[in-house]
Design an enzyme around this catalytic site. Structure first.
Site, PDB file in Angstrom:
ATOM      1  N   GLU A 177      -5.992 -12.843   5.045  1.00 48.17           N
ATOM      2  CA  GLU A 177      -6.809 -11.651   5.301  1.00 48.17           C
ATOM      3  C   GLU A 177      -8.094 -11.657   4.477  1.00 48.17           C
ATOM      4  O   GLU A 177      -8.531 -10.624   4.000  1.00 48.17           O
ATOM      5  CB  GLU A 177      -5.991 -10.383   5.047  1.00 48.17           C
ATOM      6  CG  GLU A 177      -5.225 -10.376   3.739  1.00 48.17           C
ATOM      7  CD  GLU A 177      -4.375  -9.121   3.546  1.00 48.17           C
ATOM      8  OE1 GLU A 177      -4.544  -8.137   4.279  1.00 48.17           O
ATOM      9  OE2 GLU A 177      -3.541  -9.134   2.627  1.00 48.17           O
ATOM     10  N   ASP A 198      17.034 -10.269  -4.042  1.00 49.05           N
ATOM     11  CA  ASP A 198      18.358  -9.889  -4.537  1.00 49.05           C
ATOM     12  C   ASP A 198      18.837  -8.552  -3.957  1.00 49.05           C
ATOM     13  O   ASP A 198      20.036  -8.364  -3.764  1.00 49.05           O
ATOM     14  CB  ASP A 198      18.372  -9.850  -6.070  1.00 49.05           C
ATOM     15  CG  ASP A 198      18.497 -11.240  -6.685  1.00 49.05           C
ATOM     16  OD1 ASP A 198      18.737 -12.214  -5.928  1.00 49.05           O
ATOM     17  OD2 ASP A 198      18.360 -11.367  -7.922  1.00 49.05           O
ATOM     18  N   ARG A 258       6.898  -5.971   2.710  1.00 48.81           N
ATOM     19  CA  ARG A 258       5.640  -6.511   2.181  1.00 48.81           C
ATOM     20  C   ARG A 258       5.632  -6.324   0.668  1.00 48.81           C
ATOM     21  O   ARG A 258       5.794  -5.222   0.174  1.00 48.81           O
ATOM     22  CB  ARG A 258       4.425  -5.830   2.810  1.00 48.81           C
ATOM     23  CG  ARG A 258       3.124  -6.440   2.290  1.00 48.81           C
ATOM     24  CD  ARG A 258       1.956  -6.243   3.230  1.00 48.81           C
ATOM     25  NE  ARG A 258       1.516  -4.869   3.376  1.00 48.81           N
ATOM     26  CZ  ARG A 258       0.386  -4.533   4.014  1.00 48.81           C
ATOM     27  NH1 ARG A 258      -0.378  -5.464   4.565  1.00 48.81           N
ATOM     28  NH2 ARG A 258       0.054  -3.267   4.133  1.00 48.81           N
ATOM     29  N   HIS A 292       0.808  -1.225   0.000  1.00 46.14           N
ATOM     30  CA  HIS A 292       0.000   0.000   0.000  1.00 46.14           C
ATOM     31  C   HIS A 292       0.841   1.276   0.000  1.00 46.14           C
ATOM     32  O   HIS A 292       0.344   2.345  -0.357  1.00 46.14           O
ATOM     33  CB  HIS A 292      -0.928   0.011   1.214  1.00 46.14           C
ATOM     34  CG  HIS A 292      -2.022  -1.003   1.141  1.00 46.14           C
ATOM     35  ND1 HIS A 292      -3.028  -0.963   0.216  1.00 46.14           N
ATOM     36  CD2 HIS A 292      -2.266  -2.123   1.882  1.00 46.14           C
ATOM     37  CE1 HIS A 292      -3.849  -1.992   0.377  1.00 46.14           C
ATOM     38  NE2 HIS A 292      -3.397  -2.716   1.389  1.00 46.14           N
TER      39      HIS A 292
HETATM   40  C1  3PY Z   1      -4.992  -5.677   6.888  1.00 49.22           C
HETATM   41  O1  3PY Z   1      -5.409  -5.537   8.059  1.00 49.22           O
HETATM   42  O2  3PY Z   1      -5.714  -5.934   5.925  1.00 49.22           O
HETATM   43  C2  3PY Z   1      -3.584  -5.480   6.611  1.00 49.22           C
HETATM   44  O3  3PY Z   1      -3.138  -5.748   5.533  1.00 49.22           O
HETATM   45  C3  3PY Z   1      -2.721  -4.979   7.714  1.00 49.22           C
HETATM   46  O4  3PY Z   1      -2.318  -5.955   8.487  1.00 49.22           O
HETATM   47 MG    MG Z   2      -4.512  -6.043   4.059  1.00 44.89          MG
END
Ligand code: 3PY
Ligand code: MG
Length: 262
Positions: A153, A88, A74, A49
């Site tokens: 998630e 790398d 991430r 993000h």
């Molecule tokens: C979320 O809560 O969706 C995230 O990616 C952050 O941890």
């Molecule tokens: Mg998320």
């Protein structure tokens, strides 16, 4: 030149307490360097993000390297070519968003390992991670130092959690409450009781499985409650949120003081 040990992975394996982290989304080396000296165990350099590309992530890895903090990067998606580039440039611990199946988990493990365990392409002469071939036997040691964290998630991810946990090479599973809330029909309501219950249940399952569990929670009480499920690493803040809150609070405090004087 010594192979840099992955301190984050070692601390997870050795069960070295709860590792507290901060999301870093400003995208700059100076703010990352500043935050690296604030005492957190790990910083998440956010390529999903945050406004980051390969070069800005490289700058931030360099900026935090001198500090006793573990960088976690991430990635933006599951593309093995992008994962290869991040490895790398020296990212050793990766957090991969939106993992929803064991098949995806297996492909991600393979993307992070050299053959025969995986498919990572060999370019160590060009890689900061290998100190441009300055680290003897980099290729033979690299797989063991990778720490792969999968982010679950979504409802689909939660449904597939047991299968994902069974995949060899998954070092940790991190629950993202915001996207989980959205996928459960509670967009913007990560504090909804049903979402919290789903997070609780997922964390308990991860811990029960013997895999390191991680979670994100900005509210300290919620974070503490989640940590009761044996959570090993928690992200408890975001740099952009801290900066904005600080600026808004200062302005409000100044205006109150001003009003009191008049
Ligand atoms: C979320 O809560 O969706 C995230 O990616 C952050 O941890
Ligand atoms: Mg998320």
């Amino acid at each position: 030149m010594e192979f840099p040990q992955n301190v984050f992975k070692r601390r997870l394996i050795e069960n070295d307490g709860l590792l507290l982290g901060l999301f870093v989304g400003l995208g700059g080396a100076t703010s990352a360097e500043l935050l690296a000296g604030t005492g957190y165990d790990w910083l998440l350099i956010d390529g999903e993000h945050g406004p980051n590309d390969l070069r800005s992530i490289l700058d931030q890895l360099r900026a935090v390297a001198a500090q006793p903090v573990s960088p976690v990067v991430r990635v933006v998606d599951h593309d093995p070519a992008k994962i290869k580039q991040l490895l790398d440039i020296g990212a050793q611990t990766l957090l991969v968003p939106m993992v929803e199946s064991a098949e995806q988990a297996r492909a991600l493990v393979r993307a992070t390992r050299y053959p025969p365990e995986g498919i990572r392409g060999v370019g160590s002469a060009l890689a900061r991670a290998a100190q441009w071939n300055g680290i003897p036997n980099y290729l033979q040691q690299a797989n063991a130092q990778i720490c792969l964290i999968l982010q679950v998630e979504s409802q689909a991810g939660v449904d597939a959690l047991d299968d994902i946990l069974a995949v060899d090479g998954v070092d940790a599973v991190f629950i993202g409450p915001s996207d989980l809330a959205a996928s459960m029909g509670y967009l913007g309501q990560s504090g909804h009781p049903e979402v919290k219950a789903a997070v609780d249940a997922a964390l308990a399952r991860i811990t029960h499985h013997g895999v390191a569990a991680g979670v994100f929670a900005l509210d300290p009480n919620t974070a503490r409650a989640y940590c009761a499920h044996g959570v090993r690493f928690a992200a408890i803040g975001v740099d952009t949120v801290l900066l904005r809150q600080g600026a808004v609070r200062l302005l409000a405090q100044f205006k109150v003081a001003q009003d009191d004087q008049t």
